[in-house]
Motif scaffolding. Structure first.
Motif, PDB file in Angstrom:
ATOM      1  N   GLU A 114      40.917  53.687   5.111  1.00  0.00           N
ATOM      2  CA  GLU A 114      41.094  54.971   4.417  1.00  0.00           C
ATOM      3  C   GLU A 114      42.319  55.714   4.939  1.00  0.00           C
ATOM      4  OE1 GLU A 114      40.659  57.951   1.770  1.00  0.00           O
ATOM      5  OE2 GLU A 114      39.490  56.083   1.808  1.00  0.00           O
ATOM      6  N   LEU A 115      42.479  55.774   6.256  1.00  0.00           N
ATOM      7  CA  LEU A 115      43.609  56.510   6.836  1.00  0.00           C
ATOM      8  C   LEU A 115      44.939  55.855   6.474  1.00  0.00           C
ATOM      9  CD1 LEU A 115      42.248  57.321  10.413  1.00  0.00           C
ATOM     10  CD2 LEU A 115      42.284  58.810   8.403  1.00  0.00           C
ATOM     11  N   PHE A 116      44.990  54.539   6.565  1.00  0.00           N
ATOM     12  CA  PHE A 116      46.237  53.830   6.289  1.00  0.00           C
ATOM     13  C   PHE A 116      46.599  53.902   4.806  1.00  0.00           C
ATOM     14  CE2 PHE A 116      48.818  49.988   5.587  1.00  0.00           C
ATOM     15  CZ  PHE A 116      49.782  50.172   6.559  1.00  0.00           C
ATOM     16  N   THR A 117      45.602  53.723   3.946  1.00  0.00           N
ATOM     17  CA  THR A 117      45.852  53.811   2.509  1.00  0.00           C
ATOM     18  C   THR A 117      46.347  55.197   2.122  1.00  0.00           C
ATOM     19  OG1 THR A 117      44.152  52.149   2.051  1.00  0.00           O
ATOM     20  CG2 THR A 117      44.786  53.581   0.230  1.00  0.00           C
ATOM     21  N   ASN A 118      45.722  56.225   2.675  1.00  0.00           N
ATOM     22  CA  ASN A 118      46.140  57.596   2.379  1.00  0.00           C
ATOM     23  C   ASN A 118      47.571  57.851   2.851  1.00  0.00           C
ATOM     24  OD1 ASN A 118      45.184  60.418   1.516  1.00  0.00           O
ATOM     25  ND2 ASN A 118      45.996  60.794   3.566  1.00  0.00           N
ATOM     26  N   ALA A 119      47.912  57.321   4.033  1.00  0.00           N
ATOM     27  CA  ALA A 119      49.274  57.512   4.545  1.00  0.00           C
ATOM     28  C   ALA A 119      50.295  56.787   3.679  1.00  0.00           C
ATOM     29  CB  ALA A 119      49.350  57.020   5.986  1.00  0.00           C
ATOM     30  N   LEU A 120      49.955  55.612   3.179  1.00  0.00           N
ATOM     31  CA  LEU A 120      50.873  54.900   2.279  1.00  0.00           C
ATOM     32  C   LEU A 120      51.115  55.674   0.994  1.00  0.00           C
ATOM     33  CD1 LEU A 120      49.813  51.132   2.482  1.00  0.00           C
ATOM     34  CD2 LEU A 120      51.952  52.132   3.280  1.00  0.00           C
ATOM     35  N   LYS A 121      50.074  56.338   0.497  1.00  0.00           N
ATOM     36  CA  LYS A 121      50.185  57.073  -0.770  1.00  0.00           C
ATOM     37  C   LYS A 121      50.932  58.387  -0.619  1.00  0.00           C
ATOM     38  CE  LYS A 121      45.915  55.304  -2.895  1.00  0.00           C
ATOM     39  NZ  LYS A 121      44.551  55.688  -3.373  1.00  0.00           N
ATOM     40  N   HIS A 122      50.673  59.102   0.488  1.00  0.00           N
ATOM     41  CA  HIS A 122      51.153  60.480   0.596  1.00  0.00           C
ATOM     42  C   HIS A 122      52.139  60.721   1.736  1.00  0.00           C
ATOM     43  CE1 HIS A 122      48.034  61.367  -2.316  1.00  0.00           C
ATOM     44  NE2 HIS A 122      47.117  60.866  -1.504  1.00  0.00           N
ATOM     45  N   GLY A 123      52.401  59.716   2.547  1.00  0.00           N
ATOM     46  CA  GLY A 123      53.205  59.941   3.746  1.00  0.00           C
ATOM     47  C   GLY A 123      54.692  59.723   3.567  1.00  0.00           C
ATOM     48  N   ARG A 124      55.255  60.150   2.449  1.00  0.00           N
ATOM     49  CA  ARG A 124      56.687  59.961   2.216  1.00  0.00           C
ATOM     50  C   ARG A 124      57.478  61.161   2.738  1.00  0.00           C
ATOM     51  NH1 ARG A 124      57.920  55.636  -0.716  1.00  0.00           N
ATOM     52  NH2 ARG A 124      56.217  54.595  -1.833  1.00  0.00           N
ATOM     53  N   SER A 125      58.583  60.866   3.393  1.00  0.00           N
ATOM     54  CA  SER A 125      59.450  61.912   3.935  1.00  0.00           C
ATOM     55  C   SER A 125      60.288  62.512   2.806  1.00  0.00           C
ATOM     56  CB  SER A 125      60.352  61.313   5.012  1.00  0.00           C
ATOM     57  OG  SER A 125      61.142  60.282   4.469  1.00  0.00           O
ATOM     58  N   PRO A 126      60.995  63.618   3.054  1.00  0.00           N
ATOM     59  CA  PRO A 126      61.811  64.248   2.005  1.00  0.00           C
ATOM     60  C   PRO A 126      62.847  63.318   1.384  1.00  0.00           C
ATOM     61  CG  PRO A 126      61.507  65.755   3.831  1.00  0.00           C
ATOM     62  CD  PRO A 126      60.931  64.447   4.271  1.00  0.00           C
ATOM     63  N   ASP A 127      63.300  62.306   2.115  1.00  0.00           N
ATOM     64  CA  ASP A 127      64.278  61.376   1.543  1.00  0.00           C
ATOM     65  C   ASP A 127      63.630  60.283   0.701  1.00  0.00           C
ATOM     66  OD1 ASP A 127      63.114  59.723   3.403  1.00  0.00           O
ATOM     67  OD2 ASP A 127      64.888  59.513   4.661  1.00  0.00           O
ATOM     68  N   GLY A 128      62.304  60.366   0.523  1.00  0.00           N
ATOM     69  CA  GLY A 128      61.604  59.420  -0.324  1.00  0.00           C
ATOM     70  C   GLY A 128      61.129  58.162   0.367  1.00  0.00           C
ATOM     71  N   ARG A 129      61.425  58.028   1.645  1.00  0.00           N
ATOM     72  CA  ARG A 129      61.005  56.833   2.367  1.00  0.00           C
ATOM     73  C   ARG A 129      59.611  57.025   2.961  1.00  0.00           C
ATOM     74  NH1 ARG A 129      66.408  54.878   5.737  1.00  0.00           N
ATOM     75  NH2 ARG A 129      67.788  54.668   3.911  1.00  0.00           N
ATOM     76  N   CYS A 130      58.940  55.899   3.145  1.00  0.00           N
ATOM     77  CA  CYS A 130      57.601  55.915   3.728  1.00  0.00           C
ATOM     78  C   CYS A 130      57.653  55.174   5.059  1.00  0.00           C
ATOM     79  CB  CYS A 130      56.614  55.243   2.785  1.00  0.00           C
ATOM     80  SG  CYS A 130      54.904  55.264   3.360  1.00  0.00           S
ATOM     81  N   ARG A 131      57.401  55.908   6.143  1.00  0.00           N
ATOM     82  CA  ARG A 131      57.421  55.328   7.483  1.00  0.00           C
ATOM     83  C   ARG A 131      56.092  55.644   8.163  1.00  0.00           C
ATOM     84  NH1 ARG A 131      62.118  58.415   7.140  1.00  0.00           N
ATOM     85  NH2 ARG A 131      64.053  57.248   6.808  1.00  0.00           N
ATOM     86  N   LEU A 132      55.403  54.598   8.565  1.00  0.00           N
ATOM     87  CA  LEU A 132      54.083  54.767   9.185  1.00  0.00           C
ATOM     88  C   LEU A 132      54.045  54.079  10.534  1.00  0.00           C
ATOM     89  CD1 LEU A 132      51.743  53.854   6.173  1.00  0.00           C
ATOM     90  CD2 LEU A 132      52.839  56.040   6.664  1.00  0.00           C
ATOM     91  N   ALA A 133      53.216  54.621  11.418  1.00  0.00           N
ATOM     92  CA  ALA A 133      52.969  53.995  12.716  1.00  0.00           C
ATOM     93  C   ALA A 133      51.461  53.959  12.954  1.00  0.00           C
ATOM     94  CB  ALA A 133      53.663  54.765  13.836  1.00  0.00           C
ATOM     95  N   VAL A 134      50.964  52.791  13.289  1.00  0.00           N
ATOM     96  CA  VAL A 134      49.541  52.605  13.571  1.00  0.00           C
ATOM     97  C   VAL A 134      49.399  52.078  14.992  1.00  0.00           C
ATOM     98  CG1 VAL A 134      47.431  51.372  12.933  1.00  0.00           C
ATOM     99  CG2 VAL A 134      49.045  52.100  11.147  1.00  0.00           C
ATOM    100  N   THR A 135      48.509  52.699  15.757  1.00  0.00           N
ATOM    101  CA  THR A 135      48.291  52.286  17.141  1.00  0.00           C
ATOM    102  C   THR A 135      46.800  52.074  17.386  1.00  0.00           C
ATOM    103  OG1 THR A 135      50.209  53.595  17.855  1.00  0.00           O
ATOM    104  CG2 THR A 135      48.685  52.852  19.569  1.00  0.00           C
ATOM    105  N   ILE A 136      46.464  50.928  17.945  1.00  0.00           N
ATOM    106  CA  ILE A 136      45.102  50.638  18.393  1.00  0.00           C
ATOM    107  C   ILE A 136      45.202  50.356  19.882  1.00  0.00           C
ATOM    108  CG2 ILE A 136      43.052  49.212  18.105  1.00  0.00           C
ATOM    109  CD1 ILE A 136      43.828  50.641  15.548  1.00  0.00           C
ATOM    110  N   ALA A 137      44.545  51.166  20.706  1.00  0.00           N
ATOM    111  CA  ALA A 137      44.702  51.019  22.155  1.00  0.00           C
ATOM    112  C   ALA A 137      43.408  51.360  22.879  1.00  0.00           C
ATOM    113  CB  ALA A 137      45.828  51.923  22.664  1.00  0.00           C
TER     114      ALA A 137
END
Length: 204
Positions: free
Chosen positions: A114-137
């Protein structure tokens, strides 16, 4: 267990421990539990039928067959979602080996999905690019953390102030309660974007 200096030879029954300074070897180690032997952060090459260790530090794990590596699962899940939903997005996944029971892996996987899918859909920066970071630790409390961060416009006000939220957020909150985990939603430390952290305890 420390598995010694680079060049230590490993077989399924025999490996050296403690390094050259201690100069001792243990020919057999018996686990109290059945499972599968895995190496964690051990770089090896095969030479004359042996596995030769190339780095100084690593772990030899006996993994319960009723448990899975959630870090590996998370990496595979994010790779599949990335390829199917937004192949042009830039995604960084850093996942440690985290062994958890299968019954806890299911709700944890749904949260990450859910978190990753939501970030892919809505996490675009003002320049239109989508950059995500996922950490499991793994954490210092014996559990592990899941973190998903993006460079988009940030979380909506309803998510920040506790107002009635979307179906997706309510689903995540319900799964977090099921795991007796802790959910933190806010802004990234630097720059724009959202950051969601779930701290999941693991039974001793």
């Amino acid at each position: 267990q420390s598995i010694g200096e680079p060049g230590t030879q490993l077989t399924m029954r025999t490996f050296h421990i403690g390094g050259i300074a201690q100069g001792r070897a243990q020919s057999q180690i018996e686990s109290r539990h059945a499972g599968t032997v895995r190496f964690d952060k051990v770089q090896t090459i095969e030479k004359q039928g042996y596995l030769v260790v190339m780095n100084r530090q690593g772990k030899l794990l006996v993994v319960d067959d009723a448990r899975i590596d959630f870090g590996g699962y998370a990496r595979a899940l994010c790779t599949a979602l990335h390829a199917s939903m937004a192949p042009a997005a830039q995604v960084l996944v850093e996942a440690e080996l985290v062994e958890i029971a299968i019954e806890r892996a299911a709700p944890a996987g749904l949260i990450l999905n859910e978190l990753f899918t939501n970030a892919l859909k809505h996490g675009r920066s003002p320049d239109g690019r989508c950059r995500l970071a996922v950490t499991i630790a793994r954490d210092d409390e014996g559990g592990f953390t899941m973190e998903v961060a993006d460079e988009g416009p940030g979380l909506p006000a309803t998510a920040r102030d506790g107002s009635p939220s979307s179906l997706g957020v309510r689903l995540v909150e319900a799964l977090v309660r099921q795991l007796r985990a802790r959910l933190t939603m806010g802004a990234r430390a630097r720059g724009s974007g959202a950051r969601v952290v779930v701290r999941v305890p693991l039974p001793a």
